[in-house]
Design an enzyme around this catalytic site. Structure first.
Site, PDB file in Angstrom:
ATOM      1  N   ARG A 272      -8.518  -0.666   4.517  1.00  0.00           N
ATOM      2  CA  ARG A 272      -7.580   0.327   3.957  1.00  0.00           C
ATOM      3  C   ARG A 272      -6.242  -0.322   3.610  1.00  0.00           C
ATOM      4  O   ARG A 272      -5.528   0.162   2.741  1.00  0.00           O
ATOM      5  CB  ARG A 272      -7.327   1.455   4.970  1.00  0.00           C
TER       6      ARG A 272
ATOM      7  N   ARG B  58      -0.882  14.614  12.621  1.00  0.00           N
ATOM      8  CA  ARG B  58       0.042  14.241  11.540  1.00  0.00           C
ATOM      9  C   ARG B  58       0.487  15.515  10.863  1.00  0.00           C
ATOM     10  O   ARG B  58      -0.021  15.888   9.814  1.00  0.00           O
ATOM     11  CB  ARG B  58      -0.637  13.295  10.570  1.00  0.00           C
TER      12      ARG B  58
ATOM     13  N   ASP C 116       4.216   0.320  11.991  1.00  0.00           N
ATOM     14  CA  ASP C 116       2.995  -0.298  11.468  1.00  0.00           C
ATOM     15  C   ASP C 116       2.841  -1.754  11.919  1.00  0.00           C
ATOM     16  O   ASP C 116       1.753  -2.315  11.805  1.00  0.00           O
ATOM     17  CB  ASP C 116       2.978  -0.232   9.931  1.00  0.00           C
TER      18      ASP C 116
ATOM     19  N   LYS D  48       0.843  -1.206   0.000  1.00  0.00           N
ATOM     20  CA  LYS D  48       0.000   0.000   0.000  1.00  0.00           C
ATOM     21  C   LYS D  48       0.874   1.251   0.000  1.00  0.00           C
ATOM     22  O   LYS D  48       0.654   2.181  -0.764  1.00  0.00           O
ATOM     23  CB  LYS D  48      -0.905  -0.005   1.246  1.00  0.00           C
ATOM     24  N   ASN D  49       1.874   1.257   0.867  1.00  0.00           N
ATOM     25  CA  ASN D  49       2.671   2.476   1.033  1.00  0.00           C
ATOM     26  C   ASN D  49       3.612   2.745  -0.137  1.00  0.00           C
ATOM     27  O   ASN D  49       4.187   3.829  -0.228  1.00  0.00           O
ATOM     28  CB  ASN D  49       3.448   2.435   2.355  1.00  0.00           C
TER      29      ASN D  49
ATOM     30  N   CYS E  44      -5.522  12.644  12.915  1.00  0.00           N
ATOM     31  CA  CYS E  44      -6.090  11.402  12.401  1.00  0.00           C
ATOM     32  C   CYS E  44      -6.101  10.390  13.521  1.00  0.00           C
ATOM     33  O   CYS E  44      -5.784  10.714  14.665  1.00  0.00           O
ATOM     34  CB  CYS E  44      -5.315  10.894  11.200  1.00  0.00           C
TER      35      CYS E  44
HETATM   36  C1  UD1 Z   1       4.227   6.659   6.424  1.00  0.00           C
HETATM   37  C2  UD1 Z   1       3.354   5.443   6.214  1.00  0.00           C
HETATM   38  C3  UD1 Z   1       2.796   4.943   7.541  1.00  0.00           C
HETATM   39  C4  UD1 Z   1       3.928   4.690   8.518  1.00  0.00           C
HETATM   40  C5  UD1 Z   1       4.823   5.909   8.628  1.00  0.00           C
HETATM   41  C6  UD1 Z   1       6.061   5.657   9.476  1.00  0.00           C
HETATM   42  C7  UD1 Z   1       2.438   5.824   4.023  1.00  0.00           C
HETATM   43  C8  UD1 Z   1       1.240   6.107   3.190  1.00  0.00           C
HETATM   44  N1  UD1 Z   1       2.251   5.811   5.344  1.00  0.00           N
HETATM   45  O1  UD1 Z   1       3.394   7.675   6.979  1.00  0.00           O
HETATM   46  O2  UD1 Z   1       2.093   3.726   7.287  1.00  0.00           O
HETATM   47  O3  UD1 Z   1       3.372   4.425   9.785  1.00  0.00           O
HETATM   48  O4  UD1 Z   1       5.276   6.309   7.324  1.00  0.00           O
HETATM   49  O5  UD1 Z   1       6.788   4.605   8.982  1.00  0.00           O
HETATM   50  O6  UD1 Z   1       3.512   5.583   3.508  1.00  0.00           O
HETATM   51  N2  UD1 Z   1       6.155  14.305  10.982  1.00  0.00           N
HETATM   52  C9  UD1 Z   1       6.253  15.635  11.325  1.00  0.00           C
HETATM   53  N3  UD1 Z   1       6.199  16.564  10.316  1.00  0.00           N
HETATM   54  C10 UD1 Z   1       6.051  16.228   9.006  1.00  0.00           C
HETATM   55  C11 UD1 Z   1       5.970  14.865   8.672  1.00  0.00           C
HETATM   56  C12 UD1 Z   1       6.016  13.908   9.690  1.00  0.00           C
HETATM   57  O7  UD1 Z   1       6.369  16.002  12.489  1.00  0.00           O
HETATM   58  O8  UD1 Z   1       6.012  17.115   8.142  1.00  0.00           O
HETATM   59  C13 UD1 Z   1       6.185  13.298  12.068  1.00  0.00           C
HETATM   60  C14 UD1 Z   1       4.864  12.523  12.159  1.00  0.00           C
HETATM   61  O9  UD1 Z   1       3.925  13.217  12.943  1.00  0.00           O
HETATM   62  C15 UD1 Z   1       5.301  11.235  12.787  1.00  0.00           C
HETATM   63  C16 UD1 Z   1       6.704  11.023  12.207  1.00  0.00           C
HETATM   64  O10 UD1 Z   1       7.128  12.296  11.730  1.00  0.00           O
HETATM   65  O11 UD1 Z   1       5.388  11.381  14.174  1.00  0.00           O
HETATM   66  C17 UD1 Z   1       6.753  10.014  11.074  1.00  0.00           C
HETATM   67  O12 UD1 Z   1       5.920  10.427  10.041  1.00  0.00           O
HETATM   68  P1  UD1 Z   1       6.164  10.047   8.523  1.00  0.00           P
HETATM   69  O13 UD1 Z   1       7.414   9.252   8.392  1.00  0.00           O
HETATM   70  O14 UD1 Z   1       6.045  11.286   7.712  1.00  0.00           O
HETATM   71  O15 UD1 Z   1       4.939   9.107   8.225  1.00  0.00           O
HETATM   72  P2  UD1 Z   1       3.921   9.176   7.026  1.00  0.00           P
HETATM   73  O16 UD1 Z   1       4.646   9.468   5.750  1.00  0.00           O
HETATM   74  O17 UD1 Z   1       2.751  10.020   7.383  1.00  0.00           O
END
Ligand code: UD1
Length: 426
Positions: A398, A121, A306, A22-23, A116
């Site tokens: 999902r 997020r 995850d 999915k990711n 969420c």
């Molecule tokens: C992706 C995955 C999700 C997985 C996560 C961590 C997808 C669609 N989803 O989510 O399944 O759990 O990686 O491996 O690929 N953060 C910030 N600021 C930002 C971006 C992130 O503070 O601009 C923080 C988030 O709140 C979180 C951490 O960084 O605490 C990790 O987030 P991130 O690696 O960005 O996860 P996603 O890309 O949302």
């Protein structure tokens, strides 16, 4: 409303093919708007999050055809640069469309993601990177209005945290930006390398994906490609826990074992025997699982956040006390109160969960609080004495393709039923 009903205690055995990631599929679908030539994406999982990404592509003006697990995206007719609120809400990770829409249209309008199921997020890292490419961003009425007055320019970007989504957005924006982008402290997840392979297949020049520093030399335009999405390592990890809690013997076919590198030692510590032969992994579980000392979720190649919830369900019936530390998301223990209903003994203090293994769980009605929390309830239900009924099934859909069919095929007593009661929710 649908619910999943599980008659627990059946030993799982057999073979299972794991669906595409999915990711990986989500950013690759978003990447398809970067080219006006049709892209063919194989092994695209049939998941509701993928449906949501396809709805966004269609809204933007792309032609999308889907047959079985192959999706063809033709973005030549793309005419819109906005994503309406209702489509953004369907899937938080739709922020990954920001970079490609900007790169293709020079502007983008998206609603702000907000909170969420697994906590806030924030997307500050995404936005700060876009600004470094020369994008002007205004936040108005809950929407992000982004415009790039000239061409996007490559930049030197250092992430304060290796965010998966921000790394993807940066690669997507930089692929056709003018000049070179150097991204430091990039996420190293396998899905990042898969996206880079897709983009390079379209003619992008991306080096170092999967390492801490990624260099992207912008090209004028991208062309068509045909790509096969990698297998879903989180689904694979979840089915490994399903085998573990049922004293099972399961072979996962056509996976990439290296992607499960952080998960395998945890399963072995629990007493499972794991053997790998090329792209197949076989797991055999002992009659009673052992406790796992400490599981810390970390960015890849650390233990994946995850897989935290299904592994917690597994440790809840292990012999002894296990400790889980969630380092990635702040609010990712919503499944704990539901596991309590099944008889698990788990204490949570901030980011730390202490799981005191019990000899068995007992079936009960529970509600899936989110995607991975929902899968942990399926795992718990498979092991429990009696019947477990899980509502909130839409969360599970999902990320797991026909979870009940996959598990039925390896001996689980599990079915999906339609029921009249209103959907319980959090
Ligand atoms: C992706 C995955 C999700 C997985 C996560 C961590 C997808 C669609 N989803 O989510 O399944 O759990 O990686 O491996 O690929 N953060 C910030 N600021 C930002 C971006 C992130 O503070 O601009 C923080 C988030 O709140 C979180 C951490 O960084 O605490 C990790 O987030 P991130 O690696 O960005 O996860 P996603 O890309 O949302």
């Amino acid at each position: 409303m649908e619910k999943i009903v599980i008659g627990g205690g059946k030993r799982l055995s057999g073979e299972l093919k794991v669906h595409g990631s999915k990711n990986s599929a989500l950013p690759i679908l978003a990447a398809a708007v970067l080219t006006t030539k049709p892209c063919v994406i194989h092994n695209c999982p049939r998941l509701t999050d993928v449906d949501a990404a396809i709805r966004i592509l269609t809204y933007l003006g792309c032609k999308v055809e889907r047959e079985d697990h192959t999706v063809v995206v033709d973005a030549s007719g793309m005419e819109r640069s906005d994503i309406p609120d209702h489509l953004m809400r369907e899937m938080r990770s739709s922020v990954v469309f920001l970079g490609p829409i900007l790169a293709r249209m020079g502007k983008a309008s998206l609603s702000t993601p907000g909170g969420c199921e697994i906590g806030l997020r924030p997307i500050d890292l995404h936005l700060s990177a876009m600004r470094q490419f020369g994008v002007e961003i205004q936040e108005e009425h809950g929407r992000l209005e982004c415009i790039c007055p000239g061409q996007m320019n490559g930049a030197k970007i250092a992430l304060s945290f290796p965010s998966v989504g921000a790394t993807e957005n940066i690669m997507l924006a930089a692929a056709t930006a003018q000049g070179r982008t150097v991204l430091v402290n990039a996420a190293r997840e396998p899905e990042i390398s898969d996206l880079a392979d897709f983009l390079n297949g379209c003619g992008a020049r991306i080096h170092g994906a999967g390492e801490g520093t990624i260099v992207i030399n912008g090209v004028k335009s991208l062309s068509a490609t045909e790509h096969t999405v990698i297998p879903d390592r989180i689904t694979a990890a979840t089915y490994m826990t399903a085998a573990a809690v049922t004293h099972g013997h399961l072979t996962l076919r056509d996976i990439i074992p290296a992607h499960l590198g952080p998960v395998i030692p945890v399963m072995e510590e629990a007493g499972c025997d794991i053997s790998i032969c090329a792209r197949d992994l076989t797991i055999s579980a002992p009659p009673r699982l052992r406790r796992v000392h400490t599981v810390r979720t970390m960015p890849y190649p650390g233990f994946p956040t995850d897989a935290q919830a299904p592994v917690m369900a597994m440790t809840s019936i292990a012999d002894g006390t296990s400790v889980i530390i969630e380092n990635i998301f702040e609010s990712r223990y919503k499944h704990v109160s539901e596991l309590h209903r099944l008889g698990a003994h788990i204490k949570v203090e901030g980011r730390v969960a202490v799981v005191e293994g019990v000899p068995f769980l007992s079936g009960a009605p529970v509600v899936a609080p989110d995607l991975r929390g929902g899968s942990s309830l399926v795992i718990a239900g498979l092991s429990a004495h009696g019947t477990t009924e899980i509502t909130g099934v839409r969360h599970i859909d999902r990320g797991y393709e026909k979870i009940e069919e996959s598990l039925q095929n390896i001996g689980a007593q599990i079915k999906r039923v339609i029921c009249d009661e209103p959907e319980d929710d959090f």
